[in-house]
Design a protein around this motif. Sequence first.
Motif, short mmCIF file in Angstrom:
data_model
loop_
_atom_site.label_atom_id
_atom_site.label_comp_id
_atom_site.label_asym_id
_atom_site.label_seq_id
_atom_site.Cartn_x
_atom_site.Cartn_y
_atom_site.Cartn_z
N LYS A 1 -4.77 30.29 -9.32
CA LYS A 1 -4.50 31.67 -8.63
C LYS A 1 -5.45 31.75 -7.49
O LYS A 1 -6.59 31.38 -7.50
CB LYS A 1 -4.76 32.92 -9.77
N ILE A 2 -4.85 32.20 -6.15
CA ILE A 2 -5.74 32.51 -5.15
C ILE A 2 -5.93 34.09 -4.75
O ILE A 2 -4.68 34.38 -4.66
CB ILE A 2 -4.94 31.72 -3.90
N ASP A 3 -6.92 34.43 -4.62
CA ASP A 3 -7.24 35.82 -4.49
C ASP A 3 -6.81 36.46 -3.17
O ASP A 3 -6.96 35.45 -2.30
CB ASP A 3 -8.68 36.33 -4.72
N GLY A 4 -6.02 37.51 -3.22
CA GLY A 4 -5.28 37.76 -2.01
C GLY A 4 -3.99 37.33 -1.82
O GLY A 4 -3.40 37.84 -0.68
N ARG B 1 4.76 34.77 -2.95
CA ARG B 1 4.98 33.38 -3.07
C ARG B 1 5.01 32.62 -1.65
O ARG B 1 4.43 31.46 -1.67
CB ARG B 1 6.03 33.02 -3.87
N MET B 2 5.49 33.31 -0.85
CA MET B 2 5.60 32.87 0.65
C MET B 2 4.04 32.28 1.17
O MET B 2 3.80 31.31 1.68
CB MET B 2 6.21 33.51 1.52
N LEU B 3 3.22 33.42 0.88
CA LEU B 3 1.87 32.99 1.59
C LEU B 3 1.18 31.99 0.46
O LEU B 3 0.42 31.18 1.23
CB LEU B 3 1.06 34.57 1.33
N GLU B 4 1.32 31.83 -0.64
CA GLU B 4 0.85 30.91 -1.49
C GLU B 4 1.35 29.44 -1.22
O GLU B 4 0.66 28.59 -0.82
CB GLU B 4 1.20 31.11 -3.22
N PHE C 1 -4.60 23.91 1.67
CA PHE C 1 -5.89 25.12 1.31
C PHE C 1 -5.57 25.41 -0.16
O PHE C 1 -6.51 25.81 -0.81
CB PHE C 1 -5.86 26.17 2.17
N GLY C 2 -4.41 25.14 -1.10
CA GLY C 2 -4.36 25.76 -2.08
C GLY C 2 -5.35 25.40 -2.98
O GLY C 2 -5.47 26.14 -4.03
N LEU C 3 -5.72 24.09 -3.31
CA LEU C 3 -6.60 23.82 -4.41
C LEU C 3 -7.98 24.16 -4.17
O LEU C 3 -8.88 24.09 -5.12
CB LEU C 3 -6.27 22.43 -4.60
N THR C 4 -8.36 24.55 -2.82
CA THR C 4 -9.90 24.59 -2.58
C THR C 4 -10.20 25.82 -2.01
O THR C 4 -11.33 26.43 -2.20
CB THR C 4 -10.08 23.74 -1.65
N LYS D 1 -7.14 37.24 3.21
CA LYS D 1 -6.88 38.64 3.35
C LYS D 1 -6.45 39.13 4.80
O LYS D 1 -6.57 38.05 5.70
CB LYS D 1 -8.24 39.41 3.15
N PRO D 2 -5.76 39.94 4.87
CA PRO D 2 -5.23 40.44 6.08
C PRO D 2 -6.50 40.31 7.20
O PRO D 2 -7.50 40.74 7.19
CB PRO D 2 -4.59 41.81 5.93
#
Length: 540
Positions: A169-172, A176-179, A187-190, A195-196
């Motif tokens: 889970k990535i805060d903010g 799904r598209m942003l993730e 960057f997903g794992l780290t 935030k906007p």
Amino acid sequence: MNHLLIIGAGGLGQMMKEVALSIGYEQVFFLDDAAKGTDIIGKCCDYLAMREKFDTAVAALGDNDMRLYWTEKLMEADYHVPSLIHPSAVVSPSASISEGSFILQRAVVNTSTCIEHAVLVNSGAIIDHNSYIERGAHVGLGSIVKANCRVTSLKKIEAGNVVFPTRRKIDGADSRMLEDALYAFGFGLTCSYVKPFGAGHINETYAVYMPSEQGDELSYVLQRVNTNVFNDPAGVMDNIFGVTEFMRTAIRKEGGNPDRETLSYIKTKNGRNYFEDEKGQPWRCYNYIPDSVCYQEVERPEQFYQSAYSFGHFLKQLGNYPVDSLNETIPDFHNTVKRFAAFEQAYQRDIQNRVDSCRDECDFVLKRKADCGILIQQQERGVLPLRVTHNDTKLNNILFDAETGKGLCIIDLDTIMPGLAANDFGDSIRFGASTAAEDEKNLDLVHFDIELYRLYVKGYLDATKDVLTQEELESLPWGARLMTLECGTRFLTDYLQGDTYFKTAYPEHNLVRARTQFRLVEEMEKEFEGMKQIVREYFI
């Protein structure tokens, strides 16, 4: 000679021999420590001795460790180590298959998947889009690797198994598209959170925070490009990568710091200029420049001078860039004649029944039809040359050095295209030489500040007067007047069409914006002779 040397004459080796012959190799020979046969010409350790006779070799060993070991040995020995793909396999043209990897019968490798070296994708296996298979792995018979998975080095996926993506889970990351985009750029794992970010009208922008020894740190800027505005994202990104990479060389020659003085865009993990999500929306990413600030409006006169010098210096640095190589990603972006025609059509059609609410503004544009062609006609006659232009030269598209206050870096490069120097100059004036915000409702507060104009002229010509032609210099006041008229016309056109281009906060937002621009045009018209005289003062 179209010959192939294979290390390993066992079952996999024989399969790869058949594949090699089916795709055009004329003869195949083996090195093997145990097997015998007329086509086995030595032991595995003889691979160095065979280098004089063979330039192409692969390691076809079923054991993952041994296949990886020998593939890397062949690469170190300067063999050409091809990937071998069975003719019945289906491999996306956007997939990346590295050295010494094998794709067997009826396997499927889908879009934007990356397969490192010495990987075996066995018969009937399916690897879905945007997955990453690390070196030496084995995707077994009939197994399935779902989208966005990562198979680690030397891992064996047993026959018939299904591998599902696992994500933290990535805060903010609220979509799904942003993730997906965060994972696409690695960057997903780290990353700590997103935030906007920013205050742009067009694209959807996020700040990406990464952990550091000092705590979470803003490290990257991630954007989803608005394809309603930029319907050629590939062309946009080709322009951006070409110009920023050229700029890095120019900055180094000047003794500057290319990591701070131009944006550094990042390719995806698959080596592409941008990531396309499941809805076909493009995302791109660049490094955040620390210790920099961005201003939405002029707070001190020196800032306006610095912005003028920065945009002028930008044009000068790109003076030798091949302007003809740029994609015109928004055709006729600053073709004021065509902008007028688009307005006229919107006015005549009135599809939102809004003309009655803005008749005065429409009449204002209609009375200035002849003005719209002045710069375009000079361009068409070859009087004004095309240059690499930014085409959105607002103050808030410059980063300033937080310590020195000097202009540091030009940002928001989507609209880099061939254009006129007068257009870039004029767009800055219409935004920065106003005494009020672009959407100020009280027109009594909106005025054209001739002294700010004078300051901008000085800064711009300090950077460009030795590269601009006499005709270009004389066109600058017209650029200020016509870019302001054009921008107001665009706001009014969008209002008439139902607000489909610019982001709006309320129903009349675009109409309010148009009114501020037209007020500035009126005052520029009154000050026009003085505007021309100020330019003459600084280039004579």
